[in-house]
Design a protein around this motif. Structure first.
Motif, mmCIF file in Angstrom:
data_model
loop_
_atom_site.group_PDB
_atom_site.id
_atom_site.type_symbol
_atom_site.label_atom_id
_atom_site.label_comp_id
_atom_site.label_asym_id
_atom_site.label_seq_id
_atom_site.Cartn_x
_atom_site.Cartn_y
_atom_site.Cartn_z
ATOM 1 N N ALA A 1 90.067 29.831 75.651
ATOM 2 C CA ALA A 1 88.705 29.326 75.490
ATOM 3 C C ALA A 1 87.670 30.327 76.016
ATOM 4 O O ALA A 1 86.647 30.584 75.364
ATOM 5 C CB ALA A 1 88.552 27.985 76.210
ATOM 6 N N VAL A 2 87.931 30.913 77.166
ATOM 7 C CA VAL A 2 86.998 31.880 77.755
ATOM 8 C C VAL A 2 86.905 33.134 76.885
ATOM 9 O O VAL A 2 85.807 33.618 76.582
ATOM 10 C CB VAL A 2 87.425 32.245 79.196
ATOM 11 C CG1 VAL A 2 86.656 33.444 79.713
ATOM 12 C CG2 VAL A 2 87.249 31.045 80.114
ATOM 13 N N LEU A 3 88.051 33.646 76.475
ATOM 14 C CA LEU A 3 88.046 34.863 75.676
ATOM 15 C C LEU A 3 87.459 34.618 74.282
ATOM 16 O O LEU A 3 86.722 35.467 73.754
ATOM 17 C CB LEU A 3 89.450 35.448 75.593
ATOM 18 C CG LEU A 3 89.996 35.944 76.944
ATOM 19 C CD1 LEU A 3 91.471 36.304 76.829
ATOM 20 C CD2 LEU A 3 89.184 37.112 77.477
ATOM 21 N N ALA A 4 87.740 33.466 73.697
ATOM 22 C CA ALA A 4 87.152 33.128 72.393
ATOM 23 C C ALA A 4 85.633 33.058 72.500
ATOM 24 O O ALA A 4 84.906 33.523 71.607
ATOM 25 C CB ALA A 4 87.719 31.810 71.881
ATOM 26 N N ARG A 5 85.142 32.494 73.580
ATOM 27 C CA ARG A 5 83.687 32.414 73.786
ATOM 28 C C ARG A 5 83.074 33.803 73.853
ATOM 29 O O ARG A 5 82.000 34.052 73.303
ATOM 30 C CB ARG A 5 83.397 31.623 75.074
ATOM 31 C CG ARG A 5 81.950 31.578 75.458
ATOM 32 C CD ARG A 5 81.158 30.676 74.519
ATOM 33 N NE ARG A 5 79.788 30.628 74.982
ATOM 34 C CZ ARG A 5 78.749 30.956 74.240
ATOM 35 N NH1 ARG A 5 78.914 31.285 72.978
ATOM 36 N NH2 ARG A 5 77.528 30.897 74.718
ATOM 37 N N GLN A 6 83.749 34.739 74.488
ATOM 38 C CA GLN A 6 83.220 36.102 74.582
ATOM 39 C C GLN A 6 83.186 36.777 73.208
ATOM 40 O O GLN A 6 82.226 37.470 72.874
ATOM 41 C CB GLN A 6 84.045 36.928 75.573
ATOM 42 C CG GLN A 6 83.977 36.415 76.992
ATOM 43 C CD GLN A 6 82.544 36.258 77.481
ATOM 44 O OE1 GLN A 6 81.719 37.146 77.313
ATOM 45 N NE2 GLN A 6 82.249 35.113 78.065
ATOM 46 N N VAL A 7 84.222 36.559 72.405
ATOM 47 C CA VAL A 7 84.242 37.125 71.057
ATOM 48 C C VAL A 7 83.119 36.502 70.227
ATOM 49 O O VAL A 7 82.408 37.205 69.499
ATOM 50 C CB VAL A 7 85.616 36.915 70.387
ATOM 51 C CG1 VAL A 7 85.579 37.308 68.917
ATOM 52 C CG2 VAL A 7 86.694 37.702 71.121
ATOM 53 N N GLU A 8 82.937 35.193 70.352
ATOM 54 C CA GLU A 8 81.863 34.518 69.608
ATOM 55 C C GLU A 8 80.488 35.080 69.984
ATOM 56 O O GLU A 8 79.627 35.254 69.131
ATOM 57 C CB GLU A 8 81.906 33.009 69.862
ATOM 58 C CG GLU A 8 83.078 32.332 69.191
ATOM 59 C CD GLU A 8 83.214 30.866 69.538
ATOM 60 O OE1 GLU A 8 83.883 30.161 68.764
ATOM 61 O OE2 GLU A 8 82.666 30.424 70.574
ATOM 62 N N ARG B 1 79.895 38.110 70.960
ATOM 63 C CA ARG B 1 79.761 39.432 70.346
ATOM 64 C C ARG B 1 79.510 39.312 68.848
ATOM 65 O O ARG B 1 78.744 40.081 68.280
ATOM 66 C CB ARG B 1 81.002 40.284 70.602
ATOM 67 C CG ARG B 1 81.068 40.730 72.074
ATOM 68 C CD ARG B 1 82.003 41.844 72.305
ATOM 69 N NE ARG B 1 81.441 43.114 71.834
ATOM 70 C CZ ARG B 1 82.068 44.269 71.954
ATOM 71 N NH1 ARG B 1 83.245 44.324 72.543
ATOM 72 N NH2 ARG B 1 81.529 45.370 71.510
ATOM 73 N N LEU B 2 80.140 38.347 68.215
ATOM 74 C CA LEU B 2 79.952 38.151 66.776
ATOM 75 C C LEU B 2 78.651 37.422 66.450
ATOM 76 O O LEU B 2 78.175 37.477 65.327
ATOM 77 C CB LEU B 2 81.117 37.328 66.197
ATOM 78 C CG LEU B 2 82.480 37.992 66.109
ATOM 79 C CD1 LEU B 2 83.526 36.973 65.679
ATOM 80 C CD2 LEU B 2 82.436 39.156 65.127
ATOM 81 N N ARG B 3 78.164 36.684 67.432
ATOM 82 C CA ARG B 3 76.964 35.832 67.270
ATOM 83 C C ARG B 3 77.195 34.733 66.239
ATOM 84 O O ARG B 3 76.307 34.369 65.479
ATOM 85 C CB ARG B 3 75.741 36.677 66.909
ATOM 86 C CG ARG B 3 75.379 37.633 68.001
ATOM 87 C CD ARG B 3 74.192 38.431 67.682
ATOM 88 N NE ARG B 3 74.035 39.433 68.726
ATOM 89 C CZ ARG B 3 72.949 40.095 68.947
ATOM 90 N NH1 ARG B 3 71.888 39.886 68.217
ATOM 91 N NH2 ARG B 3 72.907 40.990 69.900
ATOM 92 N N ARG B 4 78.430 34.223 66.258
ATOM 93 C CA ARG B 4 78.799 33.089 65.402
ATOM 94 C C ARG B 4 80.087 32.480 65.943
ATOM 95 O O ARG B 4 80.840 33.145 66.648
ATOM 96 C CB ARG B 4 78.995 33.515 63.953
ATOM 97 C CG ARG B 4 80.192 34.437 63.747
ATOM 98 C CD ARG B 4 80.517 34.630 62.276
ATOM 99 N NE ARG B 4 81.564 35.599 62.064
ATOM 100 C CZ ARG B 4 82.866 35.362 62.214
ATOM 101 N NH1 ARG B 4 83.299 34.166 62.568
ATOM 102 N NH2 ARG B 4 83.759 36.314 61.997
#
Length: 162
Positions: free
Chosen positions: A104-111, A113-116
């Protein structure tokens, strides 16, 4: 079952669920006899062993349920096999919960960066990278400002070179 009974020992009766002629009715009778012939502690251990053997029987005759239903909840919960299984389940739950928290934490960081939000397939790929590569590798890829390709690869299927 007659061969087991002929041995004259309560110990041999734990193998009753494996006998070809064992069924729910005669298994209940064996358990009643065991209860009458043994003290509570021995009955608890013999009953727990019988559940384990019945559960291991690949014929799926439901005899483990029969044995289990004849034992008190206390007997089942105090049994070493049950306690060890419970401890393993708790540990597996902790590990799984920790992994889900990391995801969850890592997915949030990728989101961010992607801004989506991540698509379902992207979440699955990120989870696979996390499982196979580990959190350090995945975090390094996400937080490496120099390599856009490196962190974007986390959303793609793993290749043998990754």
């Amino acid at each position: 079952m007659a061969e087991l009974e002929a041995r004259g020992s309560a110990f041999w009766m734990i193998f009753t669920p494996l006998a070809a002629d064992a069924d729910a009715r005669n298994l209940e009778t064996v358990l009643e006899d065991l209860r009458a012939r043994t003290n509570e502690r021995d009955f608890a251990e013999l009953g727990a062993a019988m559940v384990a053997l019945a559960d291991a029987d690949k014929r799926e005759r439901g005899l483990a349920d029969v044995v289990h239903s004849c034992l008190s909840r206390e007997i089942v919960m105090q049994n070493r096999i049950y306690r060890e299984g419970k401890a393993m389940g708790i540990e597996e739950g902790r590990v799984e919960g920790f992994a889900q928290g990391q995801l969850a934490v890592l997915a949030r960081q990728v989101e961010r960066r992607l801004r989506r939000p991540l698509r379902t397939d992207e979440q699955e790929q990120l989870a696979e990278h996390l499982r196979v590569d580990g959190p350090d590798v995945v975090a390094d890829a996400i937080f490496d400002p120099e390599s856009r390709e490196r962190w974007r690869s986390l959303l793609s299927p793993r290749t043998s070179t990754q």
